[in-house]
Design an enzyme around this catalytic site. Structure first.
Site: not given
Ligand code: F6P
Length: 365
Positions: A79, A143, A178, A292
């Site tokens: 947004d 990141d 592996r 995350r």
């Molecule tokens: O910017 C944070 C991040 O988790 C990146 O590391 C990753 O590329 C992206 O967001 C993933 O985004 P989404 O949550 O839209 O899949």
């Protein structure tokens, strides 16, 4: 109350990140306990600002939030109010609706908007500052690629998760002899891969900043075999790419301001490596959004609290249009004008890459 400020608003935008709730808590507590400001939170990032959809924040709404991942205000990475999808006369178009947001702030009597986000969200924050809104930014992203600050909150939690994943891959890789690849997030920056790779004792680290040669990965596997190590751990940033090759795109999110979602490089490397290292299996684990979610680590609880309190102090000092930063061990601030457009990348000649090479880690360059 100082500076004539009575009411402040918060919003969280972009991908979620551990520590968002801790910042919301710190801002709310510090604003109420020290300055008596009224605090509200817009829901779903800038969409809430456009729809005037908010909740009051007080000491009881933010109680118990410190360790909790996610955001009680919800988030959106689609947004951008300066280029917003609306329907007009039955036709879907994109237009600048930022004036509606400014009107909503005025209508609610909001004196300052605290924007917690990464580069996309903070680009809009800068643009609202240019329109005369009193804005303070707080740097969020796993990141760690935002300019002006040494560390964004959320980065250390994702590192903990990636490092634990590497520890777990080690034991199973060793049992089966592996080659195990862990693909981690980070967009176009390799900070998560580099630091988790060092902490998690990877033998090969592949970064967006250092394009790899697949034969050099195979050489490292062979070298380890000669030394009696029949397993190898590789960490690959989702933005890693081969020399003279391209990044792997997992998905295009058409209505997102930054539509490209990276992913897939780990499985490509696995397939390419199996053709060279024929006698052993290569497996890939994609860590994805696990990086995350969940509980916020100790470092990020403290950093988020420092950032939240500092954001309120910047309000008190009238330092609008700026973002709180960490420089060394000190909390400071910089203008959003300097932050935007100056994303950080891993320095291929920097200290961490150098020490990693000195202890035998390969970057396959
Ligand atoms: O910017 C944070 C991040 O988790 C990146 O590391 C990753 O590329 C992206 O967001 C993933 O985004 P989404 O949550 O839209 O899949």
């Amino acid at each position: 109350m100082t500076n004539g400020i009575k009411k402040i608003a918060l919003l969280t935008g972009g991908g979620d990140c551990p520590g968002l709730n801790a910042v919301i808590r710190a801002v709310t507590k510090s604003a109420i306990l020290n300055y008596g400001y009224e605090v509200i939170g817009y829901k779903f990032g800038y969409r809430g600002l456009y729809n005037n959809d908010f909740i009051p924040l007080n000491l009881s709404t933010v109680s118990g939030l410190l360790s909790k991942g996610g955001t009680i205000l919800y988030s959106s990475n689609k947004d951008n109010l300066f280029d917003y999808a609306v329907e007009e006369n039955g036709v879907n178009i994109k237009k600048d609706v930022s004036d509606i947001a400014v009107e909503n702030l005025k209508k609610e009597g909001v004196d300052v908007l605290i924007v917690i986000g990464g580069d996309g969200t903070l680009t809009s924050a800068r643009d609202f500052a240019r329109k005369g809104v009193n804005v303070i930014g707080v740097p969020k992203t796993i990141d760690n690629d935002l300019g002006s600050t040494d560390i964004t909150f959320g980065f250390n939690t994702s590192l903990e998760v990636a490092t634990e994943a590497l520890d777990r891959l080690h034991t199973t890789a060793e049992s089966h002899h592996r080659i195990m690849i862990l693909e981690v997030m980070g967009r176009n920056a390799g900070f998560i891969a580099l630091e988790s790779g060092i902490a998690g004792s990877a033998s090969v680290i592949l970064l967006p900043e250092i394009p790899y040669d697949i034969n050099k990965i195979a050489e490292k596997i062979e070298e380890r075999k000669k030394n009696g190590k029949l397993f190898t751990i590789i960490v690959a940033a989702e933005g890693a790419k081969p020399k003279n090759g391209e990044v792997m795109v997992a998905k295009i999110v058409a209505d997102s301001p930054d539509p490209i979602r990276l992913g897939g490089i780990g499985n490509k490397i696995a397939a390419d490596l199996e053709k060279i290292v024929k006698e052993r299996e290569v497996r890939c684990t994609v860590l994805g959004h696990i990086q995350r979610g969940g509980t916020t680590c100790t470092f990020d609880r403290i950093l988020s609290t420092r950032y939240g309190v500092a954001a309120v102090e910047l309000i008190n000092e009238g330092k609008f249009g700026s973002m709180v930063c960490l420089k060394g061990n000190d909390i400071t601030y910089d203008s959003l004008e300097n932050v935007i457009g100056n994303n950080k990348k891993v320095d291929p000649n920097g200290e961490l890459v150098t020490i990693a090479k000195k202890i035998g880690i390969s970057f396959a360059d």
